[in-house]
Write an enzyme that holds these catalytic residues in place. Structure first.
Site, short mmCIF file in Angstrom:
data_model
loop_
_atom_site.label_atom_id
_atom_site.label_comp_id
_atom_site.label_asym_id
_atom_site.label_seq_id
_atom_site.Cartn_x
_atom_site.Cartn_y
_atom_site.Cartn_z
N ASP A 129 0.81 -1.21 0.00
CA ASP A 129 0.00 0.00 0.00
C ASP A 129 0.85 1.27 0.00
OD1 ASP A 129 -2.80 1.13 0.73
OD2 ASP A 129 -1.50 2.02 2.26
N GLU A 142 1.47 -0.46 -4.89
CA GLU A 142 0.55 0.63 -5.21
C GLU A 142 1.29 1.96 -5.17
OE1 GLU A 142 -3.42 2.96 -3.65
OE2 GLU A 142 -1.75 2.53 -2.33
C1 GLC Z 1 -4.07 3.34 -0.22
C2 GLC Z 1 -5.36 2.59 -0.06
C3 GLC Z 1 -6.41 3.52 0.42
C4 GLC Z 1 -5.99 4.08 1.77
C5 GLC Z 1 -4.61 4.72 1.66
C6 GLC Z 1 -4.03 5.00 3.00
O1 GLC Z 1 -4.13 4.28 -1.21
O2 GLC Z 1 -5.70 1.97 -1.24
O3 GLC Z 1 -7.66 2.93 0.53
O4 GLC Z 1 -6.91 4.99 2.23
O5 GLC Z 1 -3.69 3.89 1.00
O6 GLC Z 1 -3.61 3.81 3.60
#
Ligand code: GLC
Length: 639
Positions: free
Chosen positions: A238, A307
């Protein structure tokens, strides 16, 4: 007799050639999945499950692990072999699981560790790999590490990013710089007892961990190993590009995009995002995963997907840097979410695909295409409800990995009418009642629509954590399974088609056919090609494929969308390669090879050759036996 005996060595030679020729008579580079060299993660479909909204097993209105386990059979039937789960760990749920208070515990409302183990066991029994969400950038402020750090407990002082205040001209305390949180407002929060600010790139309840502290790196490595040992196939990582900030704490330059100093768009994030240290950390985790995979060779290759909403070159380096060091197996490619929408034309789509393929490195890497997730509007909202089949065709027939979000197989729609009172998403709550609809992620997170019973079959609770989209009575899985044509049926046909060798190994070309239609082709010598055609306009389009397919051959419909006039098996030869695409519709065709032998026919020939080999061997033995017998006879005659 002599003449006959002389023919035996010649015959044996011929036989040896046939028997020993690679591929038993026909050379074929790609025969079956087990024989080609594509590893599981290079061609799979990753189906994202948002656990809170998938299936509630105990009637509390919240999805849970036993709920997921009960639906694994459904995933298997759909053809899904890998899934990634949004966080299931202990959390105060400020950001619905992305604020973790214990990385090694299961959130009680989702179930227990036993439930998790059952999920893993059932998944592996069904051939489904489980990938977990790893949230390294920040923990919850309720994590014991944060509490210890705030109290300056020895060993924990620098677990988070603590900074002294700036004192302004009036002698008042101010945050150290102008950095903002992604979710609006300053990225700094004053901590009364520690008398310092701490950094939080997301909500103030999500303090950023300090990866310049080796103890933090070690602690998180241990978390990774903890879950690997429980049998997961890897991690979705993440917000990875937020993990480091410059130590000099300089102000970020203004972007000029907005005048609101509290908006994340107010500055350019050159000191808080995409720092070179991020890449080093990703490479470090890759090493950890590779080491684990080689120590546990019975399991699958353990992988990571990262991500980061970042530039192309940054993402290409995640795959493999200039020195050839490998990092993320799959740096998420979000370009179908961020760079095209319902107004884009065919050229935009073609460019979108090509740019990824041009930039990603070669040599054992796999392209990936993310069509949706829990942070962005659904396909039906971004491209229009009629585009669902075409977008699934696009996603599933491109080369490499497809990443899809639960509900997209049904064409579920965002529920944009969730009231302010029912809104729970933190960034939506931050911006307030007037603007919340612009940023809320609740609409794409509503419960899965299983059937037309109450709450769409998701839960037996009187109230679910987010309202179910009222369209569930018509739009649900059970109805789509029953219908002669449905998004779900298109989706499962695509999953089936992906099993074909051509979909794993086929070469790829893509071109705009007109301003509104583009086509791409997967081809491989001696195999039937697969051609996908997509109309991105909201009008019907008549398409002539004879330029794209320069030697038009027989075209057969493999998969048609619910609005299409065509059916599977329709041959397009009679209409001179002209075809009609409905608004935002798509078609998947096979182009039968006529010049070369198709793979199917080749298989038949292979069978024939195998049978011939058996006959030949028998014939050889017969001859040898006769030869020996004749020799005996000759010898008998001599003496
Ligand atoms: C990422 C997740 C999102 C979350 C953020 C903070 O972007 O996909 O849902 O709010 O991280 O952890």
């Amino acid at each position: 007799m002599r003449a006959k005996l002389n023919r035996i060595p010649l015959f044996s030679l011929l036989l040896a050639v046939v028997v020993l020729y690679p591929g038993s008579g026909m050379s074929s580079l790609v025969k079956s999945e087990s024989e080609d060299f594509i590893d599981w993660w290079q061609h799979t479909v990753f189906y994202q499950i948002y656990p809170r909204s998938f299936k509630d097993s105990n009637g509390d209105g919240i999805g849970d692990l036993p709920g997921i386990t009960s639906k694994l059979q459904y995933l298997a039937e759909t053809g899904i072999t890998a899934t990634w789960l949004s966080p299931i760990f202990q959390s105060p749920m400020v950001d619905f699981g992305y604020d973790i208070s214990d990385y090694r515990k299961i959130q009680p409302e989702y179930g227990s560790m036993e439930d998790f183990q059952q999920l893993i066991d059932k998944a592996y029994e069904l051939g489904i790999k489980i990938v977990l969400d790893f949230v390294p950038n920040h923990s919850s402020d309720e994590h014991e590490w944060f509490k210890k750090s705030a109290a300056k407990e020895p060993g924990y002082e620098d677990y988070y990013v603590w900074v002294d205040p700036k004192i302004d001209e009036k002698g008042e305390r101010q945050p150290p710089n102008n950095w903002q949180s992604v979710f609006y407002g300053s990225a700094w929060e004053w901590h009364e007892s520690r008398q310092q600010y701490y950094l939080h790139q997301f909500t103030k309840e999500q303090p950023d961990l300090n990866y310049r502290n080796p103890a933090v790196v070690q602690a998180m490595d241990d978390v990774i190993l903890f879950w690997l040992n429980k049998g997961v196939a890897g991690f979705r990582i993440d917000a990875v590009n937020h993990m480091f900030e410059v130590e000099s704490l300089e102000d970020e330059p203004l972007s000029g995009k907005t005048t609101d100093p509290l908006s994340y768009d107010y500055t350019r994030h050159i000191y808080t995002k995409d720092l070179p240290e991020v890449l080093a950390m990703v490479q470090h985790w890759r090493q950890l995963l590779d080491d684990f995979s080689s120590k546990h060779p019975k399991g699958p290759t353990r992988i990571m997907m990262t991500e980061a909403y970042a530039g192309l070159t940054t993402l290409a380096d995640y795959y493999e840097d200039r020195q050839g060091v490998r990092g993320s197996h799959l740096p998420f490619n979000f370009h179908f979410i961020t760079d095209v929408n319902g107004d884009s034309d065919a050229r935009d789509f073609v460019y979108n695909v090509e740019k990824w393929l041009i930039y990603m490195p070669r040599g054992g890497h796999a392209a990936n295409w993310v069509m949706g997730n829990h942070d962005n509007p659904r396909v039906a909202s971004r491209f229009g409800p009629t585009a669902v089949d075409a977008m699934n065709m696009l996603l599933m027939t491109l080369p490499g990995v497809a990443v899809t979000y639960n509900g997209e197989e049904l064409g579920m729609q965002d529920y944009r009418d969730i009231s302010w009172e029912d809104t729970v998403d933190p960034p939506a709550r931050y911006v307030g009642e007037k603007l919340f609809k612009d940023v809320s992620r609740d609409p794409e997170r509503t419960p899965f629509q299983w059937n037309n019973t109450s709450n769409g079959g998701f839960s037996e609770a009187a109230k679910t954590w987010l309202p179910v989209h009222p369209n569930y009575k018509k739009l649900n899985l059970a109805a789509q399974k029953l219908a002669a044509k449905s998004h779900y049926k298109v989706y499962t046909s695509l999953m089936e088609l992906r099993k074909a060798a051509i979909m794993r190994r086929g070469r790829f070309i893509i071109e705009p056919i007109s301003r509104w239609v583009f086509a791409f082709k997967r081809s491989y010598t001696n195999f039937d090609s697969i051609v996908t055609i997509i109309n991105v306009s909201d009008k019907q389009q008549l398409v002539n494929l004879s330029e794209f397919l320069n030697q038009p051959k027989k075209l057969v419909v493999e998969i048609a969308g619910v609005e299409s006039a065509y059916e599977k098996g329709d041959s397009l030869l009679a209409v001179a390669f002209e075809l009609n695409l409905p608004p935002r519709g798509g078609l998947v065709l096979s182009e039968r090879c006529s010049t070369a032998m198709s793979a199917q026919r080749r298989n038949l020939v292979k069978q024939l050759i195998k049978s011939a080999q058996v006959v030949l061997v028998a014939f050889l033995f017969y001859n040898l036996w006769r030869h020996k017998w004749t020799k005996v006879k000759i010898n008998q005659q001599r003496f």
